[in-house]
Design an enzyme around this catalytic site. Sequence first.
Site, short mmCIF file in Angstrom:
data_model
loop_
_atom_site.label_atom_id
_atom_site.label_comp_id
_atom_site.label_asym_id
_atom_site.label_seq_id
_atom_site.Cartn_x
_atom_site.Cartn_y
_atom_site.Cartn_z
N GLU A 117 0.79 -1.23 0.00
CA GLU A 117 0.00 0.00 0.00
C GLU A 117 0.83 1.28 0.00
O GLU A 117 0.30 2.35 -0.34
CB GLU A 117 -0.97 -0.01 1.18
CG GLU A 117 -1.97 -1.16 1.10
CD GLU A 117 -3.15 -0.99 2.02
OE1 GLU A 117 -3.14 -0.08 2.88
OE2 GLU A 117 -4.12 -1.77 1.89
N GLU A 165 -5.11 -5.04 -7.45
CA GLU A 165 -5.69 -4.32 -8.59
C GLU A 165 -7.05 -3.72 -8.28
O GLU A 165 -7.53 -2.85 -9.00
CB GLU A 165 -5.77 -5.23 -9.81
CG GLU A 165 -6.40 -6.58 -9.58
CD GLU A 165 -6.37 -7.47 -10.81
OE1 GLU A 165 -7.40 -8.13 -11.04
OE2 GLU A 165 -5.36 -7.49 -11.52
#
Length: 210
Positions: A117, A165
């Site tokens: 992240e 994704e």
Amino acid sequence: MNCSGMLLNALQSIGFGVLVKRALQIIDRKIIWEGSFLRVLLLQYRDEKGEIRGWEAVERVNCSGIVVIIPVTKEGDLLLIRQFRPVLNNYVIEFPAGLNDRGETLLDAARRELIEETGYTSETFELMAEGPVSSGLSSEVLTVFLAREALPASPALREKYPIEETESIELVRTPLISAYETIMQYRGKGDAVDLKLYGFIELARKKING
């Protein structure tokens, strides 16, 4: 009947039954709906008066914990993320976090999520806190780690742990000492702010400052 039973009956007969507390207990648990990531439950429990009551709840599917990471660089910068949350139809300013849904330890899940992240990694993870996040609705329990001296992950690590994704995430880097000002700037532009940020930032400051 023994003496304690006689005393209990006597108290109840004169109106002191409310003083007698029973242990609360779940007596039934039904799955109302289940998806790929969540299930909805109908719980029945017996309250302290002996009454049977119902409660609607949600829990994660195939998940053994949720990790939150508070990354701080050597320079004293805090790493936040700006993530689009479809449930709110808005971007949210929050700490990197994720599910432990791959059979990992919580620590390994935290290391992976930090790379995915933010693109950063750390050699030093410290357990900061653990507890429920929305106990009236969900069985989720958060485990919070402080990641000290976070630094950019190597290309090999970033390739091994790419961002999912389905996620739309931007990195927000801000000095820890001015984190609240940065958060308020994003809030002023219309972003939502995860309320857990404020408490976690204070925990991190106390941990770092000793």
